[in-house]
Design a protein around this motif. Structure first.
Motif: not given
Length: 329
Positions: A314-327
């Motif tokens: 978590k960085m500044n309240g956001k979970l890094l990598g939490d953006i779904g599956a790769p395109k």
């Protein structure tokens, strides 16, 4: 040294001029002359090289010098060598089918893959085949190149034996002329960096970025473009390298930055500044790791179980990598 990024101007076709443009695209920043203070002080001593000669190779002990471009043979093999060089300098143009961002190989391998201390191709070529912990198997040199396209280029792997890989391998082979095979080569990878005196810090890194890097890479880290062509590469975001790239380790990024950045001002940052700005850069969101397991936690556990990876933290309240599956590519 001027603080104006003069090399953003598009040069004419000759190789040397195109090389300058592609080298310019690698800059983390061209800051003021004051940033050269530590180098200037060192240059006053009799044993220090002139400031004009300070580049990444200075900290490596490398003695090997690859052959000049003028010696590329004028035959069918030479054509393939030149294609490999062109792919290095403008990957989105010459390897378009396998690229998913706006970066070029030269962004991490400066001087068209020639520079010691900047992961030079000549040192990598003579070091393969080799076992890689990243995929837990012995890799050929072509397989190693495939990884660059998958992760650093956020694209897809060119097929083994494809013109793209044959060209890059031919160029690397030609650059390495005279080097012994499978021996430790000075200048390979990036120079070692002292451990940070303080734990790398986001806020300090942001200050370094704003002072030394934003002038070229823009305040939002998205780089700069001229006539649709990348001049200074994006450091994070959808057009940058993905979470699986080597630069996704802020230790690797710090080593590269310390020896190579700001461009033309190698070793001008302190080790702590390099660690901090690398941490800040890698604390930003970027494309998904193509090895994604379906969850951030699962992907971190399998591929990012390292204190030097911020993926899944978590960085500044956001979970890094939490953006779904790769395109899909």
């Amino acid at each position: 040294m001027t603080t104006t990024p003069a090399f953003i101007l598009k040069p004419s076709r000759p190789v040397a001029a195109r090389t300058v443009l592609r080298l310019g695209s690698l800059a983390l920043a061209l800051a003021g002359a004051g940033a050269l203070t530590s180098i200037a002080m060192a240059a006053e001593t009799p044993s220090a090289p002139p400031k004009s000669e300070i580049n990444a190779s200075v900290g490596t002990g490398a003695k090997f010098v690859p052959p000049p471009e003028s010696s590329i043979p004028n035959d069918e093999f030479g054509k393939m060598v030149k294609l490999g060089r062109d792919i290095m300098l403008d990957t989105p143009k010459y390897a378009k089918a396998y690229v998913g961002n706006t970066l070029s190989c030269v962004n991490c391998h400066t001087d068209a893959g020639r520079m010691a201390g900047s992961a030079p191709l000549w040192a990598a070529y003579v070091s393969y085949p080799a076992y890689r912990g990243k995929n837990k198997k012995v890799n050929t040199y072509e397989e190693r190149l495939q990884g660059c396209f998958m992760y650093s280029q956020n694209g897809k792997a060119p097929p083994l034996g494809s013109e793209t890989l044959v060209a890059l391998q031919s160029y690397s082979y030609w650059l390495s002329k005279g080097l012994p095979v499978d021996e430790k080569v000075a200048g390979r990878g990036y120079p070692n960096l002292p451990d940070p005196a303080q734990t790398p810090d986001y806020v300090r890194g942001q200050k370094v970025f704003e002072a030394k890097c934003a002038i070229c890479h823009a305040a939002d880290g998205q780089g700069q473009y001229v006539n649709g062509e990348t001049v200074f590469p994006p450091l994070w975001g959808p057009k940058s390298f993905n979470w699986g790239a080597g630069m996704g380790s802020y230790k690797n990024a710090a080593k590269f930055i310390y020896a190579n950045m700001p461009y033309g001002m190698s070793y001008s940052l302190t080790p702590q500044e390099a660690w901090d700005v690398a941490y800040f850069m890698d604390a930003q969101e970027r494309p998904q790791d193509p090895r994604w397991t379906g969850t951030v936690a699962g992907t971190r556990a399998k591929f990012h179980d390292s204190k030097f990876s911020l993926y899944g933290t978590k960085m500044n309240g956001k979970l890094l990598g939490d953006i779904g599956a790769p395109k899909p590519r």
